[in-house]
Design a protein around this motif. Sequence first.
Motif, PDB file in Angstrom:
ATOM      1  N   SER A 298       3.596  -3.556   9.028  1.00  0.00           N
ATOM      2  CA  SER A 298       3.197  -4.961   8.918  1.00  0.00           C
ATOM      3  C   SER A 298       3.048  -5.602  10.293  1.00  0.00           C
ATOM      4  N   LYS A 299       3.992  -5.294  11.184  1.00  0.00           N
ATOM      5  CA  LYS A 299       3.942  -5.852  12.540  1.00  0.00           C
ATOM      6  C   LYS A 299       2.645  -5.453  13.237  1.00  0.00           C
ATOM      7  N   ASN A 300       2.132  -4.242  12.939  1.00  0.00           N
ATOM      8  CA  ASN A 300       0.904  -3.773  13.579  1.00  0.00           C
ATOM      9  C   ASN A 300      -0.353  -4.160  12.801  1.00  0.00           C
ATOM     10  N   GLY A 301      -0.212  -5.116  11.870  1.00  0.00           N
ATOM     11  CA  GLY A 301      -1.382  -5.690  11.208  1.00  0.00           C
ATOM     12  C   GLY A 301      -1.920  -4.914  10.025  1.00  0.00           C
ATOM     13  N   ALA A 302      -1.066  -4.157   9.358  1.00  0.00           N
ATOM     14  CA  ALA A 302      -1.545  -3.438   8.176  1.00  0.00           C
ATOM     15  C   ALA A 302      -1.972  -4.434   7.103  1.00  0.00           C
ATOM     16  N   GLN A 303      -3.173  -4.223   6.545  1.00  0.00           N
ATOM     17  CA  GLN A 303      -3.659  -5.145   5.502  1.00  0.00           C
ATOM     18  C   GLN A 303      -2.949  -4.863   4.197  1.00  0.00           C
ATOM     19  N   GLN A 304      -2.605  -3.623   3.992  1.00  0.00           N
ATOM     20  CA  GLN A 304      -1.990  -3.245   2.717  1.00  0.00           C
ATOM     21  C   GLN A 304      -0.971  -2.151   2.993  1.00  0.00           C
ATOM     22  N   VAL A 305       0.205  -2.286   2.424  1.00  0.00           N
ATOM     23  CA  VAL A 305       1.205  -1.233   2.561  1.00  0.00           C
ATOM     24  C   VAL A 305       1.746  -0.937   1.170  1.00  0.00           C
ATOM     25  N   ARG A 306       1.622   0.301   0.730  1.00  0.00           N
ATOM     26  CA  ARG A 306       2.218   0.618  -0.573  1.00  0.00           C
ATOM     27  C   ARG A 306       2.854   1.999  -0.544  1.00  0.00           C
ATOM     28  N   VAL A 307       3.861   2.160  -1.390  1.00  0.00           N
ATOM     29  CA  VAL A 307       4.539   3.439  -1.495  1.00  0.00           C
ATOM     30  C   VAL A 307       4.104   4.090  -2.803  1.00  0.00           C
ATOM     31  N   ALA A 308       3.730   5.361  -2.721  1.00  0.00           N
ATOM     32  CA  ALA A 308       3.323   6.067  -3.938  1.00  0.00           C
ATOM     33  C   ALA A 308       4.463   6.005  -4.940  1.00  0.00           C
ATOM     34  N   GLN A 309       4.141   5.600  -6.168  1.00  0.00           N
ATOM     35  CA  GLN A 309       5.195   5.275  -7.128  1.00  0.00           C
ATOM     36  C   GLN A 309       5.686   6.452  -7.973  1.00  0.00           C
ATOM     37  N   SER A 310       4.932   7.511  -7.957  1.00  0.00           N
ATOM     38  CA  SER A 310       5.348   8.648  -8.786  1.00  0.00           C
ATOM     39  C   SER A 310       4.973   9.942  -8.073  1.00  0.00           C
ATOM     40  N   ASP A 311       5.545  11.045  -8.576  1.00  0.00           N
ATOM     41  CA  ASP A 311       5.193  12.346  -8.003  1.00  0.00           C
ATOM     42  C   ASP A 311       3.701  12.623  -8.166  1.00  0.00           C
ATOM     43  N   GLN A 312       3.145  12.184  -9.294  1.00  0.00           N
ATOM     44  CA  GLN A 312       1.709  12.410  -9.511  1.00  0.00           C
ATOM     45  C   GLN A 312       0.887  11.648  -8.481  1.00  0.00           C
ATOM     46  N   GLU A 313       1.286  10.406  -8.224  1.00  0.00           N
ATOM     47  CA  GLU A 313       0.529   9.606  -7.260  1.00  0.00           C
ATOM     48  C   GLU A 313       0.638  10.219  -5.860  1.00  0.00           C
ATOM     49  N   ARG A 314       1.837  10.697  -5.542  1.00  0.00           N
ATOM     50  CA  ARG A 314       2.040  11.327  -4.239  1.00  0.00           C
ATOM     51  C   ARG A 314       1.209  12.613  -4.130  1.00  0.00           C
ATOM     52  N   ALA A 315       1.168  13.371  -5.201  1.00  0.00           N
ATOM     53  CA  ALA A 315       0.378  14.608  -5.190  1.00  0.00           C
ATOM     54  C   ALA A 315      -1.097  14.280  -4.974  1.00  0.00           C
ATOM     55  N   LEU A 316      -1.554  13.184  -5.574  1.00  0.00           N
ATOM     56  CA  LEU A 316      -2.962  12.799  -5.440  1.00  0.00           C
ATOM     57  C   LEU A 316      -3.273  12.370  -4.006  1.00  0.00           C
ATOM     58  N   VAL A 317      -2.334  11.642  -3.411  1.00  0.00           N
ATOM     59  CA  VAL A 317      -2.501  11.228  -2.010  1.00  0.00           C
ATOM     60  C   VAL A 317      -2.708  12.459  -1.136  1.00  0.00           C
ATOM     61  N   TRP A 318      -1.860  13.492  -1.359  1.00  0.00           N
ATOM     62  CA  TRP A 318      -1.962  14.703  -0.544  1.00  0.00           C
ATOM     63  C   TRP A 318      -3.183  15.544  -0.893  1.00  0.00           C
ATOM     64  N   LYS A 319      -3.576  15.492  -2.165  1.00  0.00           N
ATOM     65  CA  LYS A 319      -4.759  16.252  -2.556  1.00  0.00           C
ATOM     66  C   LYS A 319      -5.979  15.732  -1.783  1.00  0.00           C
ATOM     67  N   GLY A 320      -6.059  14.402  -1.682  1.00  0.00           N
ATOM     68  CA  GLY A 320      -7.165  13.803  -0.933  1.00  0.00           C
ATOM     69  C   GLY A 320      -7.123  14.210   0.533  1.00  0.00           C
ATOM     70  N   ARG A 321      -5.942  14.178   1.113  1.00  0.00           N
ATOM     71  CA  ARG A 321      -5.804  14.531   2.521  1.00  0.00           C
ATOM     72  C   ARG A 321      -6.162  16.003   2.746  1.00  0.00           C
ATOM     73  N   LYS A 322      -5.652  16.862   1.872  1.00  0.00           N
ATOM     74  CA  LYS A 322      -5.881  18.297   2.085  1.00  0.00           C
ATOM     75  C   LYS A 322      -7.308  18.704   1.738  1.00  0.00           C
ATOM     76  N   ALA A 323      -8.007  17.869   0.973  1.00  0.00           N
ATOM     77  CA  ALA A 323      -9.392  18.181   0.633  1.00  0.00           C
ATOM     78  C   ALA A 323     -10.364  17.595   1.651  1.00  0.00           C
ATOM     79  N   ALA A 324      -9.828  16.939   2.683  1.00  0.00           N
ATOM     80  CA  ALA A 324     -10.696  16.154   3.563  1.00  0.00           C
ATOM     81  C   ALA A 324     -11.768  16.996   4.261  1.00  0.00           C
ATOM     82  N   PHE A 325     -11.410  18.214   4.680  1.00  0.00           N
ATOM     83  CA  PHE A 325     -12.417  19.034   5.374  1.00  0.00           C
ATOM     84  C   PHE A 325     -13.581  19.349   4.438  1.00  0.00           C
TER      85      PHE A 325
END
Lengths: 484, 413
Positions: A298-325
């Motif tokens: 927040s101090k560095n001006g983040a417009q939105q900060v959220r924590v993944a609420q479930s294991d499924q949501e966290r898995a999806l976050v990582w799926k996107g990151r690992k699929a980036a290439f």
Amino acid sequence: MLPQSHIDELRSAVGADGLITGESQLQTYECDGLTNFRVLPGAVVLPRSAAQVQAVVRVCARHKIPFVSRGAGTGLSGGALPAAGGVVISLARMNRILEVDIANRYVVVEPGVINAHVTARVAPQGYFYAPDPSSQSVCTIGGNVAENSGGAHCLKYGFTVTHTLGLEVVLPNGEIVQLGSPTLDAPGYDLTGVFVGSEGTLGVATKVILRIVKRPEVVQTLLAAFDSPHAAGQTVSDIIAAGMLPSALEIMDALAIEAAEAAVHANYPVCGGLLLVELDGPSSEVEALMSEARAICSKNGAQQVRVAQSDQERALVWKGRKAAFAAMGRISPNYIVQDGVIPRTALPSVLSEIDRMASAAGLRVANVFHAGDGNLHPLVLYDRAIAGQEELALDLSYRILHLCVDNGGSITGEHGVGKEKQEALGYMFSEPDLATMQLVRCAFDPENIANPDKVFPRTRLCAAEIPGPYTPHPLETAGIAEIF
Amino acid sequence: MTSTTAITAQECAAQLANIAGEAHTEVAGETVSVAPLDAAQISQILRFADANAISVTPFGSGTKAGWGNPVAPGIRLSLNRRNSLREHPWQDMTCTVEAGCTWASMQAELAQHGQMVALDPLWPERATVGGIVATNDSGALRLKYGGLRDLIIGMTIVLPDGTIAKTGGKVVKNVAGYDLHKLMTGSFGTLGVITEVNFRLHPAETDARTWTATAPDALQFAEPLRILLDSQMTPSSIQLRAGKLQSALDVRIATRPEAFDEQAARLRKILGQIELSDSVNEVWQARQRLFDHEDRVILKASMLSSDICSVSSELQHLAAKQEFEFDLTAQATGLMTVSLNIPADAVPRLLDQLRSRLRTSGGSVIALRIPESIRAGLDVWGCDSNALALMREIKRRFDPNRTLNPGRFVGNI
């Protein structure tokens, strides 16, 4: 082409069902994940045991036939590219988990075991295998050992070498040696440490003793949306300066977010720079650290900060990151994946310089990076159909590597040197450095048959190679860097 | 000077004085000590020694000079003029330090930014970075942070032919080229002279607490230790201490202040009937104190972590039966240091017993300190590796004339 007599010897080493010589089948092995280099091997063997690997390597040693070992072929630097007319040793059939010792937190596996299968095997007891390259669902432990693979979580947990306690290796002369052991500090040189990351140039690993880690009690992943990767980068520095050691700190820029969204609908916020912060450990500790991390965002001006609420949501976050290439295919006909490292503090200036270089070349560069350890993965986007653009893109990607070295970094953080970056290694290291590395190579492989013509900038012969007295690195002469 | 050398100590000293200056060259019996200013002088000295078949022993402060096989007198190459922290880009959490810098003075400078090299070696006030790296020393913090191979990210070395080479770099994540710094770590100065080391740093453990539990027989800790290591707690260090009649288990946890009570409660639950009390930092000096009695034999044993309590207990029973005194510390990483008060002629048999006990699970025992009377004929290293021929070949490639610490290492490398 290999003479028929050599083919016959290989057949007696691995049996008829372990030998491939038909041209159409050989084409499967002509490249790895770096597909713009292709070479047809003379034969592919699929041994089932260390004894069969040994028999194959003895045939190669007897006739001085170059050999290249291969796992799943997912490497991104051409490390598993065959030598023309040489032998490819595929370890795919050596895929057994041989021993699991939970009390002492190690497993013994064959090299063809898939990375994710190690975790799957020990998950019921609450353990995991920490190195997690993006290809972990298909890549093999043998390949990970060759490349010293990392992944998003090596910021906290370390690399393949951190988790490799010992090895069984078939040396290029066909001898089998045991390096290291499940216990620490075996008397003698740390040859396990030297072998890991040697990119198949010192022999073939036929057994690997891996450390496993207890799964942390709590894992929390925070997403913070910033206007730019620069602001996200500053947040990374502040988090580290606050004394935290998150398990992962990842940044994606707008192009990378767009591609990942198109590919896997990861539900990322639309922004100029997305920061992922993953914290793990005892719940009481993670809670305290997470609120601190949120405050820094927040101090560095983040417009939105959220924590993944479930294991499924966290898995999806990582799926996107690992699929980036792979997702880059959605927004560009062709792309080059690069892998450079810089000191974390150089992040803002290097990103600006990459932007400038990309604009000057008339190309787009997407950025996905392991920001916590300064490991950049610039993705240079281009269209092969446009005359000259591939050359421009290649040139830009190599200049980005030089930029990393000029900033005190490295030409590769996890993909290896392989075929792709041989010349760049010569930019990073001076002749005496390379000649000293060559001493190790010559001790293991005096005939230069194990994955020859890889890693080093030019073919070197063992007998003639004598390191000379110190000569200054070009960067040192120019006053840019001191020797280190 | 050794018998194979035609040159006298005085002639050697004169040559070295030309390189490093008279003020930094000294003759003591058959040994010539020289303290070069920089890597270029080290390179010149090594070339001179290599060409004249004079053995060279790289030297920090000598705290571990007796470890390994003795080396014939020659040149003692002191790194004590290379003793500063060269760079500390604290925001990158890395540093570059000269090999002659003492561990404690390096840590004191790093602490100014709340950082540390996460390793607790022996005698930090005197021991130098180069000596600690060359002997691969490590302490109880290794459980959480790993050993030197996990903390060193680059190095500058000088080879016997004068080549100055660097390996690795100044970034933590780096897979370019071979990791020669891993080869140099623990090589006992037999391949090259380490002149500078680049470390990755960790935040200093500002909030840390230690708890200690005591029991007569070390075996009583076997089950609690197994449960603790299998738990999701993340201690920085776990140490078993044992003597003939008593044992203790020390646990150090570094976390946020608000998390301590909950961690202590968990620890108490794991220890069950065994009483746990708040302890002091000094317990982590126990390994170093084992070396205090100079007449005692010191062994370094490496074993599976599941063996440390049973091996300690076996020693307790043996000591009771054979009436000798001993003290040991064992880290949960499986590294044990044993200090024994036994007659010289009993050492070989005990060493054999321990080695055969540990070998089946890949373990080893190195004799760090033994009476001179039994040194001849005793294998202090106990290296039974089938890679010894390969190690010898590496030595031959790096040091074909056997100039650096000849004979000191495993297999007389």
